[in-house]
Design a protein around this motif. Structure first.
Motif, PDB file in Angstrom:
ATOM      1  N   PRO A  88       0.673  -1.478   0.326  1.00 14.16           N
ATOM      2  CA  PRO A  88       0.072  -0.112  -0.066  1.00 14.16           C
ATOM      3  C   PRO A  88       1.145   1.535   0.127  1.00 14.16           C
ATOM      4  CG  PRO A  88      -0.964  -1.866   1.433  1.00 14.16           C
ATOM      5  CD  PRO A  88       0.268  -2.327   1.473  1.00 14.16           C
ATOM      6  N   GLY A  89       0.451   2.134  -0.893  1.00 11.78           N
ATOM      7  CA  GLY A  89       1.178   3.947  -0.800  1.00 11.78           C
ATOM      8  C   GLY A  89       2.125   3.892  -2.144  1.00 11.78           C
ATOM      9  N   PHE A  90       2.200   2.545  -2.676  1.00 11.65           N
ATOM     10  CA  PHE A  90       3.344   2.402  -3.473  1.00 11.65           C
ATOM     11  C   PHE A  90       2.361   2.766  -4.737  1.00 11.65           C
ATOM     12  CE2 PHE A  90       6.966   1.607  -0.817  1.00 11.65           C
ATOM     13  CZ  PHE A  90       7.480   2.672  -1.454  1.00 11.65           C
ATOM     14  N   GLY A  91       2.331   3.293  -6.347  1.00 12.49           N
ATOM     15  CA  GLY A  91       1.744   3.514  -8.065  1.00 12.49           C
ATOM     16  C   GLY A  91       2.681   1.951  -9.027  1.00 12.49           C
ATOM     17  N   PRO A  92       1.860   1.209  -8.830  1.00 11.35           N
ATOM     18  CA  PRO A  92       2.475   0.599  -9.903  1.00 11.35           C
ATOM     19  C   PRO A  92       2.901   0.722 -11.404  1.00 11.35           C
ATOM     20  CG  PRO A  92       0.255  -0.260 -10.278  1.00 11.35           C
ATOM     21  CD  PRO A  92       0.684   0.772  -9.215  1.00 11.35           C
ATOM     22  N   MET A  93       3.478  -0.362 -11.726  1.00 12.37           N
ATOM     23  CA  MET A  93       5.177   0.529 -12.765  1.00 12.37           C
ATOM     24  C   MET A  93       5.199  -0.300 -14.143  1.00 12.37           C
ATOM     25  SD  MET A  93       7.170   2.882 -11.548  1.00 12.37           S
ATOM     26  CE  MET A  93       8.776   3.084 -12.713  1.00 12.37           C
ATOM     27  N   ALA A  94       4.343  -0.392 -14.953  1.00  9.05           N
ATOM     28  CA  ALA A  94       4.553  -0.080 -16.425  1.00  9.05           C
ATOM     29  C   ALA A  94       4.841  -1.214 -16.968  1.00  9.05           C
ATOM     30  CB  ALA A  94       4.385   0.674 -17.595  1.00  9.05           C
ATOM     31  N   TYR A  95       4.341  -3.120 -17.082  1.00 15.83           N
ATOM     32  CA  TYR A  95       5.837  -3.971 -17.025  1.00 15.83           C
ATOM     33  C   TYR A  95       6.886  -3.602 -18.343  1.00 15.83           C
ATOM     34  CZ  TYR A  95       6.733  -8.072 -18.793  1.00 15.83           C
ATOM     35  OH  TYR A  95       7.491  -9.627 -19.072  1.00 15.83           O
ATOM     36  N   VAL A  96       7.815  -3.977 -17.987  1.00 15.83           N
ATOM     37  CA  VAL A  96       8.916  -3.343 -18.745  1.00 15.83           C
ATOM     38  C   VAL A  96       9.755  -4.959 -19.277  1.00 15.83           C
ATOM     39  CG1 VAL A  96      11.312  -2.900 -19.189  1.00 15.83           C
ATOM     40  CG2 VAL A  96       9.584  -1.304 -18.292  1.00 15.83           C
ATOM     41  N   PRO A  97       9.632  -5.731 -20.343  1.00 16.01           N
ATOM     42  CA  PRO A  97       9.879  -6.960 -20.369  1.00 16.01           C
ATOM     43  C   PRO A  97      11.851  -7.566 -19.616  1.00 16.01           C
ATOM     44  CG  PRO A  97       9.402  -6.124 -22.440  1.00 16.01           C
ATOM     45  CD  PRO A  97       8.885  -5.033 -21.623  1.00 16.01           C
ATOM     46  N   SER A  98      11.551  -7.870 -19.202  1.00 16.90           N
ATOM     47  CA  SER A  98      13.173  -8.032 -18.554  1.00 16.90           C
ATOM     48  C   SER A  98      13.724 -10.065 -18.582  1.00 16.90           C
ATOM     49  CB  SER A  98      12.966  -7.839 -17.054  1.00 16.90           C
ATOM     50  OG  SER A  98      12.427  -9.035 -16.462  1.00 16.90           O
TER      51      SER A  98
END
Length: 371
Positions: free
Chosen positions: A144-154
């Protein structure tokens, strides 16, 4: 035990603004940005590879960073281990009753995906604190409190954290061992038959009488908690400070020296890291010319020339082998590095590899002094 650890949730770092740790984890080691938070002077970025999660805290805010503690340490450092517990409030009270300092009392954080409760406890291992996290009902990608990041292939070279190694002050291993046993439910893990927990495993290295004392700790089967290794110097090392003493001096005391990251294919991972620009330690030239080393590598099912080209160490016998490669320091202060490790049945850490790592670090330090 006061607060049995169920699993390692993440490892947190404190670095100044502009320090490239987060970018390096992503671009050199295949970690994927997972979630981020910017508030009160802090930028916090969580990165993930498999089940290994690193939380990079940048900046200095008027309040403590979420899920952690700002130790106001003088150099970039791995500063926090976050463990899931059954009840953060009960765990914090139990540790406080044992005399532990709890600088961040239990606090709950909520968002649309659920709630998490955590407390932060000071450990006896230098600037390293422990976050006790209760989050079984949270449904988001991180906390909680964190926003998700866009998926970046790794590439996904790493599956989980295999072990954590603390560089300790001379003579402190027994005290630290008892603290982790009594407070978090760790148990002594012998690295050699009949090993005395108070003495650990002594590994002689170099030409003098110095070396390392290693004491390993683990939790009961079924918990997703990495092995904890306590490393301290033995007196008598020739040629100046050894790597543990160097860490203590440059870091300003004990702390987390390195993290062992497990990979299913160390050859692929090593080639990927090197191709991306990651700097790996080079073993001594004599390592691969040791009597019986080529046969040992072939018995383990590997090509000696490929291991030598990647700087990969191999140790083991009786069908159980261990492969390891080490990075150079991720910080300019030369206080933290990563290890890639693959196990073929082996559960220890390979005395021959420990000696090779020791010599590699010593040779690297000598080259830096000459340049």
């Amino acid at each position: 035990m006061a607060a049995p650890a169920r699993r390692l949730c993440h490892i947190a770092f404190h670095v100044p603004a502009g320090q490239p740790l987060a970018q390096n984890l992503q671009h050199l080691f295949g970690f994927q940005p997972l979630a981020a938070r910017e508030a009160n002077g802090w930028r916090q970025l969580a990165l993930r590879s498999g089940d290994a999660v690193f939380l990079v805290n940048q900046g200095v805010g008027p309040e403590e960073p979420l899920y952690g503690l700002d130790p106001r340490h003088a150099v970039s450092s791995a500063t926090n281990l976050c463990f899931e517990v059954a009840d953060a409030g009960v765990a914090a009270r139990a540790l406080a009753a044992r005399g532990c300092h709890v600088p961040v009392p239990p606090v709950s954080v909520r968002d649309a995906q659920g709630v998490a409760t955590y407390a932060v406890v000071s450990s006896p291992a230098g600037n390293l604190s422990l976050t006790l996290l209760e989050c079984s009902g949270y449904r988001g990608p991180f906390l909680p409190g964190f926003g998700p990041m866009a998926y970046v292939p790794s590439p996904g070279w790493v599956s989980h954290v295999d072990h954590l190694t603390l560089a300790c002050s001379p003579g402190s291993s027994p005290t630290l061992m008892r603290w982790f046993q009594e407070c978090l439910g760790f148990h002594h893990l012998p690295l050699s038959p009949g090993e005395d927990p108070e003495l650990g495993l002594e590994v002689a290295v170099g030409s003098g009488s110095g070396g390392l004392r290693l004491t390993a700790l683990h939790t009961p089967t079924g918990r997703a908690v990495p092995t904890l290794v306590l490393a301290e110097s033995l007196s008598g090392a020739a040629g100046g400070q050894d790597q543990v003493e160097q860490f203590l001096a440059r870091h300003g005391g004990p702390g987390l020296q390195h993290v062992g990251l497990y990979t299913q294919n160390i050859l692929e991972a090593t080639e990927g890291v090197a191709a991306a620009g990651g700097q790996l330690l080079t073993p001594p030239e004599a390592y691969y010319q040791q009597p019986g080393k080529e046969e040992q590598i072939l018995t383990a099912g590997h090509d000696p020339s490929l291991l030598a080209r990647g700087g990969i160490l191999l140790d083991g016998s009786k069908g159980k082998f261990l492969l390891q490669v080490f990075t150079k320091s991720l910080f300019v202060e030369d206080t933290f590095f990563l290890e890639l490790i693959q196990r073929q049945g082996a559960t220890g850490f390979g005395q021959g590899n420990i000696q090779a790592l020791w010599l590699s670090v010593q040779e690297q330090a000598a080259r830096l002094q000459e340049s």
